[in-house]
Design a protein around this motif. Structure first.
Motif, PDB file in Angstrom:
ATOM      1  N   TRP A 148      11.281  18.746 -10.663  1.00  0.00           N
ATOM      2  CA  TRP A 148      12.411  18.017 -10.661  1.00  0.00           C
ATOM      3  C   TRP A 148      12.518  16.623 -10.703  1.00  0.00           C
ATOM      4  CZ3 TRP A 148      16.864  18.083 -12.961  1.00  0.00           C
ATOM      5  CH2 TRP A 148      17.813  17.317 -12.574  1.00  0.00           C
ATOM      6  N   TYR A 175      13.872  14.595 -13.897  1.00  0.00           N
ATOM      7  CA  TYR A 175      15.039  13.582 -13.772  1.00  0.00           C
ATOM      8  C   TYR A 175      14.722  12.265 -14.366  1.00  0.00           C
ATOM      9  CZ  TYR A 175      18.664  10.659 -11.660  1.00  0.00           C
ATOM     10  OH  TYR A 175      19.601   9.598 -11.217  1.00  0.00           O
ATOM     11  N   MET A 181      19.939  12.098  -8.800  1.00  0.00           N
ATOM     12  CA  MET A 181      18.997  13.397  -8.763  1.00  0.00           C
ATOM     13  C   MET A 181      20.048  14.216  -8.001  1.00  0.00           C
ATOM     14  SD  MET A 181      15.279  13.348  -7.509  1.00  0.00           S
ATOM     15  CE  MET A 181      14.752  11.783  -8.226  1.00  0.00           C
ATOM     16  N   GLN A 218      20.975  18.033  -9.409  1.00  0.00           N
ATOM     17  CA  GLN A 218      20.589  19.068  -8.981  1.00  0.00           C
ATOM     18  C   GLN A 218      21.686  20.139  -8.391  1.00  0.00           C
ATOM     19  OE1 GLN A 218      17.327  18.592  -6.263  1.00  0.00           O
ATOM     20  NE2 GLN A 218      17.149  20.770  -5.692  1.00  0.00           N
TER      21      GLN A 218
END
Length: 282
Positions: free
Chosen positions: A42, A46, A66, A70
């Protein structure tokens, strides 16, 4: 169900005909593998998205942290009953509506969709062939824009049609210097002996997330030497193995280029290392 600017709603017409991604390809996207509600890699996704938005001179909303994005992904997975399964998530960013080539506002839209995947771990299907050839109708520009996951993928679309018309499973794309850049849907790696090569970003290849992971994974390997170097078409005939990568399929060995056949021994070893890094069973 899809997530459009934070609202979960049915997957139906959400964009107007004036949407800039629809009209001009003025948008970006990330394709993310999620396992049990957690986006894999992730942080890399990002920061690639943020860097890409800056390159395209998009005004990044203050809310786009972030953690916020998410949570929006998790909300979408929950709405589709995929928060405890493996899923393919697409996060799309566009510049809204207004203007011709010049945008008339700074609005940013985001949409998130999710689809079921069959497996958590990466694997290689030994029974599956992947026959490729060169797609030479159009070439990838050696520029920073080519490294982005933009909403304009016309070369990949035309290459996919060409592959279907010629009974191929994929195609290798070339840049203006006639070097191999990538496959239609992933980064290319070439193995000869103990050297593993992949094209450098300045050749115009996608700045792929799994490409980055594999380069990092093999950087200090005892056996293999990893190099980011241009790959000529002549090298394809000398290679021991070829494979392409993306975060959904993982590592896909190329079995044939024209009359040349390839093994997949090292490819399988890299899959094992990748699954081990992610704490997954091969």
């Amino acid at each position: 169900m899809v997530n459009f600017n934070g609202t979960i709603q049915p997957n139906q017409a959400l964009l107007s005909i004036e949407n800039r991604a629809y009209k001009f390809g003025d948008g970006l996207f990330e394709t993310i593998k999620c396992i049990n509600g957690t986006p894999q890699f992730w942080e890399d996704h990002y920061f690639r998205l943020m860097a890409s938005m800056r390159i395209l001179r998009m005004e990044i909303p203050m809310t786009f942290t972030m953690e916020f994005l998410q949570e929006e992904i998790f909300k979408t997975l929950q709405a589709n009953g995929l928060d405890k399964k493996s899923a393919r998530v697409r996060l799309t960013i566009d510049r809204g509506e207004g203007g011709n080539y010049l945008p008339t506002n700074k609005k940013i839209n985001y949409s998130i969709s999710a689809f079921l995947l069959n497996s958590d771990s990466y694997s290689i299907d030994e029974a599956k062939t992947c026959r490729v050839d060169l797609f030479k109708d159009f070439f990838v520009n050696e520029s920073l824009l080519s490294t982005l996951k933009s909403a304009n993928k016309m070369i990949q679309i035309l290459g996919s049609i060409y592959a279907q018309e010629n009974d191929l499973d994929n195609c290798l794309l070339l840049n203006n210097a006639k070097n191999v850049v990538e496959c239609l849907n992933g980064n290319v790696f070439l193995i000869e002996g103990t050297t593993i090569k992949t094209p450098p970003l300045f050749d115009g290849c996608l700045n792929g997330i799994l490409r980055k992971q594999i380069l990092s994974l093999l950087k200090n390997h005892d056996t293999y030497t990893v190099a980011e170097e241009s790959i000529s078409t002549f090298e394809l005939q000398k290679a021991d193995e070829l494979f392409y990568t993306n975060v959904i399929q993982g590592i896909v060995p190329i079995t044939n280029y024209r009359k040349k056949g390839y093994a997949n021994e090292i490819s399988r070893e890299i899959v094992t290392l990748l699954n081990s890094q992610l704490g997954l069973q091969t």
